[in-house]
Design a protein around this motif. Structure first.
Motif, PDB file in Angstrom:
ATOM      1  N   LYS A 256       6.351 -18.775  13.464  1.00  0.00           N
ATOM      2  CA  LYS A 256       6.951 -17.869  12.584  1.00  0.00           C
ATOM      3  C   LYS A 256       6.212 -16.415  13.284  1.00  0.00           C
ATOM      4  O   LYS A 256       5.102 -16.513  13.463  1.00  0.00           O
ATOM      5  CB  LYS A 256       6.071 -18.086  10.962  1.00  0.00           C
ATOM      6  N   LEU A 257       6.998 -15.506  13.175  1.00  0.00           N
ATOM      7  CA  LEU A 257       6.503 -14.313  13.458  1.00  0.00           C
ATOM      8  C   LEU A 257       5.568 -13.586  12.447  1.00  0.00           C
ATOM      9  O   LEU A 257       5.943 -13.800  11.031  1.00  0.00           O
ATOM     10  CB  LEU A 257       7.862 -13.156  13.779  1.00  0.00           C
ATOM     11  N   PRO A 258       4.428 -12.867  12.863  1.00  0.00           N
ATOM     12  CA  PRO A 258       3.659 -12.321  12.028  1.00  0.00           C
ATOM     13  C   PRO A 258       4.573 -11.433  10.891  1.00  0.00           C
ATOM     14  O   PRO A 258       5.323 -10.619  11.312  1.00  0.00           O
ATOM     15  CB  PRO A 258       2.603 -11.376  12.603  1.00  0.00           C
ATOM     16  N   ASP A 259       3.858 -11.159   9.935  1.00  0.00           N
ATOM     17  CA  ASP A 259       4.483 -10.018   8.624  1.00  0.00           C
ATOM     18  C   ASP A 259       4.601  -8.862   9.157  1.00  0.00           C
ATOM     19  O   ASP A 259       3.594  -8.188  10.162  1.00  0.00           O
ATOM     20  CB  ASP A 259       3.296 -10.182   7.413  1.00  0.00           C
ATOM     21  N   LEU A 260       5.801  -8.309   9.230  1.00  0.00           N
ATOM     22  CA  LEU A 260       5.972  -6.923   9.597  1.00  0.00           C
ATOM     23  C   LEU A 260       5.438  -5.916   9.019  1.00  0.00           C
ATOM     24  O   LEU A 260       4.861  -4.806   9.698  1.00  0.00           O
ATOM     25  CB  LEU A 260       7.384  -6.519   9.421  1.00  0.00           C
ATOM     26  N   ARG A 261       4.931  -6.058   7.825  1.00  0.00           N
ATOM     27  CA  ARG A 261       4.136  -4.976   6.897  1.00  0.00           C
ATOM     28  C   ARG A 261       2.963  -4.528   7.419  1.00  0.00           C
ATOM     29  O   ARG A 261       1.974  -5.410   7.232  1.00  0.00           O
ATOM     30  CB  ARG A 261       4.312  -5.389   5.564  1.00  0.00           C
ATOM     31  N   PRO A 262       2.750  -3.192   7.563  1.00  0.00           N
ATOM     32  CA  PRO A 262       1.371  -2.878   8.107  1.00  0.00           C
ATOM     33  C   PRO A 262       0.393  -2.779   6.977  1.00  0.00           C
ATOM     34  O   PRO A 262      -0.704  -2.711   7.296  1.00  0.00           O
ATOM     35  CB  PRO A 262       1.635  -1.355   8.780  1.00  0.00           C
ATOM     36  N   TYR A 263       0.675  -2.165   5.791  1.00  0.00           N
ATOM     37  CA  TYR A 263      -0.076  -1.968   4.591  1.00  0.00           C
ATOM     38  C   TYR A 263       0.011  -3.015   3.487  1.00  0.00           C
ATOM     39  O   TYR A 263       0.972  -3.475   3.218  1.00  0.00           O
ATOM     40  CB  TYR A 263      -0.154  -0.749   4.146  1.00  0.00           C
ATOM     41  N   LYS A 264      -1.325  -3.319   2.825  1.00  0.00           N
ATOM     42  CA  LYS A 264      -1.353  -4.162   1.705  1.00  0.00           C
ATOM     43  C   LYS A 264      -1.574  -3.268   0.705  1.00  0.00           C
ATOM     44  O   LYS A 264      -1.372  -3.986  -0.559  1.00  0.00           O
ATOM     45  CB  LYS A 264      -2.316  -5.371   2.149  1.00  0.00           C
ATOM     46  N   ILE A 265      -1.932  -2.205   0.715  1.00  0.00           N
ATOM     47  CA  ILE A 265      -2.161  -1.166  -0.418  1.00  0.00           C
ATOM     48  C   ILE A 265      -0.859  -0.130  -0.410  1.00  0.00           C
ATOM     49  O   ILE A 265      -0.816   0.487   0.718  1.00  0.00           O
ATOM     50  CB  ILE A 265      -3.420  -0.706  -0.505  1.00  0.00           C
ATOM     51  N   TYR A 266      -0.311   0.026  -1.644  1.00  0.00           N
ATOM     52  CA  TYR A 266       0.802   1.084  -1.403  1.00  0.00           C
ATOM     53  C   TYR A 266       0.641   1.994  -2.467  1.00  0.00           C
ATOM     54  O   TYR A 266       0.168   1.778  -3.577  1.00  0.00           O
ATOM     55  CB  TYR A 266       2.151   0.447  -1.516  1.00  0.00           C
ATOM     56  N   ASN A 267       1.130   3.339  -2.006  1.00  0.00           N
ATOM     57  CA  ASN A 267       0.890   4.409  -2.941  1.00  0.00           C
ATOM     58  C   ASN A 267       2.100   5.073  -3.497  1.00  0.00           C
ATOM     59  O   ASN A 267       2.026   5.846  -4.262  1.00  0.00           O
ATOM     60  CB  ASN A 267       0.112   5.540  -2.325  1.00  0.00           C
ATOM     61  N   ILE A 268       3.458   4.298  -3.276  1.00  0.00           N
ATOM     62  CA  ILE A 268       4.501   4.475  -4.153  1.00  0.00           C
ATOM     63  C   ILE A 268       4.725   3.478  -5.429  1.00  0.00           C
ATOM     64  O   ILE A 268       4.863   2.497  -5.208  1.00  0.00           O
ATOM     65  CB  ILE A 268       5.685   4.515  -3.133  1.00  0.00           C
ATOM     66  N   LYS A 269       4.963   4.120  -6.540  1.00  0.00           N
ATOM     67  CA  LYS A 269       5.140   3.202  -7.766  1.00  0.00           C
ATOM     68  C   LYS A 269       6.375   2.626  -7.710  1.00  0.00           C
ATOM     69  O   LYS A 269       7.381   3.631  -8.080  1.00  0.00           O
ATOM     70  CB  LYS A 269       4.594   4.109  -9.137  1.00  0.00           C
TER      71      LYS A 269
END
Ligand SMILES: Cc1cc2nc3c(=O)[nH]c(=O)nc-3n(C[C@H](O)[C@H](O)[C@H](O)COP(=O)(O)O)c2cc1C
Length: 296
Positions: A256-269
């Motif tokens: 499995k390729l690693p998760d693409l997403r760089p952040y785990k906390i997001y500031n857009i509701k």
């Protein structure tokens, strides 16, 4: 190195599909060049299908920067690309781009830049970028990207526009097929696909890149144009093949390729029911305390 060699892939798995996109506002040199590159690629045994789209007659509305195609608004279950501002022909073009294993983008130089038509298509792909929080993130990844650039004069932005297209490909996580600007030396006319019509009998003709259109004998730039675009077709096909082989091998080895997403906390509701909202509910993403919907 041996571990990296793909061993058990059958030739039939590896037929690649190539899409050529001609970004001129008219049916001329760019159409011809992209078609020639596809024809050359189709002669390779591992190229299964090709398709060609000219942007000339399409209705393409520029990106308005609303960012609604990003996951805070896009419905979780929506797997298809959707422009929230316009139901234009970018939907059709992008569907074909997802179908292809390799994409050849051709553009005339317009004031030292890519054509606005091609730029619209590139911009509309924003939601496929690897940092977009959507179900579409990474959907163009591992495909090959090749570029063909055509101008009437020498050194009028070919390399810049070539780089622009490659940079777009990098943002999408694609593999660059080839870069080369040595089109005016007779020793390496095969590199890149940066064409000029400078030697044509009339440099503005719709077929001025062809060697038959050269005013010199033997034809110089026309021959180089032909070789350059054909080789770009082959190079994109080979790069697409490598990408596809790698993906098949990863799947077979269950890597499995690693998760693409760089952040785990997001500031857009996110809006209720959106892709981001689902991620938050699943606990895969946390919202920052001051998260709010963007001002649009
Ligand atoms: C608006 C516009 C701007 C152009 N700017 C450039 C330029 O900066 N450099 C160049 O070499 N050719 C320039 N050209 C010429 C085209 O790139 C050239 O004619 C090309 O072959 C057109 O491709 P097509 O036949 O596919 O339309 C320009 C043409 C137009 C219409």
């Amino acid at each position: 190195m041996e571990d990296l060699i793909v061993t058990d892939i059958k030739a039939d798995d590896l037929k690649v599909r190539l899409l050529g996109i001609a970004g001129s506002g008219r049916h001329g040199n760019t159409d011809l060049a992209v078609k020639l590159s596809l024809e050359a690629a189709l002669k390779e045994p591992f190229v299964g299908e090709t398709d060609f789209i000219s942007l000339a007659d399409l209705n393409l509305v520029p990106c308005k920067g609303c960012m609604k195609c990003w996951g805070w608004r896009a419905p979780a279950e929506d797997d298809e690309f959707k422009c929230y501002q316009s139901n234009d022909d970018s939907h059709m073009v992008i569907k074909k781009m997802k179908w292809a294993d390799g994409i050849i983008m051709g553009t005339p130089l317009y004031n030292g830049s890519a054509s606005s038509l091609l730029k619209i298509v590139m911009e509309k792909c924003h939601c496929f970028g690897h940092i977009s929080y959507t179900s579409n993130a990474g959907k163009l990844m591992h495909k090959a990207i090749g570029a063909i650039v055509i101008g009437i004069t020498d050194w009028s932005g070919h390399a810049l526009v070539h780089t622009d297209i490659m940079m777009w490909g990098l943002q999408m996580g694609m593999w660059g097929a080839r870069f080369g600007g040595t089109y005016y030396t007779d020793s390496r006319p095969h590199r890149g696909a940066m064409c000029t019509t400078v030697d044509a009998k009339n440099e503005l003709d719709i077929d001025a890149i062809l060697k038959e259109s050269d005013k010199y004998i033997p034809p110089l730039h026309g021959s180089m144009n032909m070789r350059g675009v054909r080789n770009m077709g082959r190079a994109t096909a080979i790069t697409a093949l490598r990408g596809k082989a790698a993906l098949i091998q990863l799947a077979r080895e269950d890597v499995k390729l690693p998760d693409l997403r760089p952040y785990k906390i997001y500031n857009i509701k996110p809006e209720p029911g959106s892709y981001l909202d689902e991620l938050v509910k699943k606990g895969e993403l946390e919202l920052a305390p001051d998260a709010r919907a963007p001002k649009l």
